[in-house]
Design an enzyme around this catalytic site. Structure first.
Site, PDB file in Angstrom:
ATOM      1  N   CYS A   5      -4.229  -0.222  -9.189  1.00  0.00           N
ATOM      2  CA  CYS A   5      -3.575   0.671  -8.223  1.00  0.00           C
ATOM      3  C   CYS A   5      -2.611  -0.120  -7.344  1.00  0.00           C
ATOM      4  CB  CYS A   5      -4.622   1.384  -7.367  1.00  0.00           C
ATOM      5  SG  CYS A   5      -3.903   2.462  -6.108  1.00  0.00           S
TER       6      CYS A   5
ATOM      7  N   CYS B 263      -2.710   1.023  -3.616  1.00  0.00           N
ATOM      8  CA  CYS B 263      -3.924   0.590  -2.918  1.00  0.00           C
ATOM      9  C   CYS B 263      -3.885  -0.881  -2.534  1.00  0.00           C
ATOM     10  CB  CYS B 263      -5.156   0.832  -3.799  1.00  0.00           C
ATOM     11  SG  CYS B 263      -5.292   2.475  -4.498  1.00  0.00           S
ATOM     12  N   ASP B 264      -3.377  -1.720  -3.430  1.00  0.00           N
ATOM     13  CA  ASP B 264      -3.563  -3.160  -3.270  1.00  0.00           C
ATOM     14  C   ASP B 264      -2.285  -3.978  -3.127  1.00  0.00           C
ATOM     15  OD1 ASP B 264      -6.311  -2.757  -3.522  1.00  0.00           O
ATOM     16  OD2 ASP B 264      -6.230  -2.918  -5.703  1.00  0.00           O
TER      17      ASP B 264
END
Length: 305
Positions: A133, A136-137
């Protein structure tokens, strides 16, 4: 006694939320069960610019608007951590942690997940440099060099997004050109932070604790090389989240649910919509379309009972 609803939708991504909207507009008592965040995988998409009428938007914003639209028409969205479809004496039940719910019709809109590559070191480094992701990261790699594995639309688009944080993004692809649409490829290759690495596969991910490097193998020469990176983002295809109807409806050999043009599965009254379905194109717009069709087909089915 089990709770009874007319239409139960499993999954609150674009397909499920679209189905909820159309189900309520058709006058059906509609319940959506979701084990994660409403919006589904669209929440993990950094930018969407190919949804008609919306020139540019974040994925999470579109997911939120779809949720609010379904709620406006009166759909109920309920958190349910695990859901299983069962047929008992011809009746349809959803088995949930808080009890069984009977439905006249069911729409499975559970989506899909990104596949693991399966190379040495991948499993050990998930959450420690291996990610699926970008949204997300990505921020954890400010100023670092990282790799993206894959050559489709998602891989190339997310690589371009990751250049907002990383100093350099290598795109590792086993073929000699990307499979993404040309507009996406052109934009990525025009980015000076992106370095394509063609004809190559990841053999191993290494690092003490966090990822430190990957071993690449050239598929044409069979030569191996080391590439120092701080993170690896995997976008190498998808697998369906179809376990909730495993053994109940027909799927192909990979688990994708088989439907007709009305989203009807092999079991009357059970429909599938969105990325969990066997189909040619998996995009937000096709998921939303599937959801609308499935809801109207479910309405027709219920009215015929």
């Amino acid at each position: 006694m089990a709770e009874t609803r007319e239409l139960i939708i499993i999954g609150a991504g674009p397909a499920g939320l679209s189905a909820a909207l159309y189900g309520k507009r058709a006058g059906l008592d509609t319940l959506v069960l979701e084990q994660g965040t409403t919006g589904g995988q669209v929440n993990n998409t950094s930018e969407i610019e190919n949804y008609p009428g919306i020139l540019h938007s974040g994925g999470a914003e579109i997911g939120e608007k779809m949720r609010d639209h379904a709620l406006k028409f009166g759909a109920e969205i309920r958190r349910s951590d695990s859901n299983k479809v069962e047929i008992r004496d011809g009746r349809k039940f959803i088995v949930t942690p808080k009890g069984d719910i009977e439905a006249k019709a069911v729409i499975v809109a559970t989506g899909s997940h990104f596949r693991h590559l399966g190379c040495d070191g991948e499993a050990e480094h998930i959450g420690q440099g291996v990610s699926f992701c970008a949204v997300c990261d990505g921020m954890f790699y400010e100023g670092y060099e990282i790799a993206v594995v894959g050559g489709g639309n998602t891989a190339v688009e997310e690589a371009d997004y990751l250049t907002k944080f990383a100093s350099k993004v290598y795109i590792i692809h086993r073929r000699n050109e990307f499979r993404a649409v040309q507009a996406v490829v052109d934009r990525a290759l025009a980015n000076p932070k992106i370095v394509p690495v063609y004809d190559s596969v990841v053999e191993k991910i290494e690092g003490v604790g966090m990822v430190e490097s990957i071993t690449l193998r050239n598929v044409k020469t069979n030569e191996t090389s080391q590439l120092p990176v701080a993170g690896v983002f995997m976008f190498v295809g998808q697998s369906p989240e179809s376990d909730c109807v495993k053994g109940v409806v027909d799927t192909d050999s990979n688990g994708w649910i088989i439907t007709d043009e009305k989203m009807q599965t092999s079991v009357p009254g059970i429909f599938a919509a969105g990325d969990v379905r066997k189909k040619f194109l998996r995009q937000v717009i096709t998921a939303a379309s599937d959801g609308a069709i499935a809801a109207m087909a479910a309405s027709d089915y219920i009215r015929s009972l």
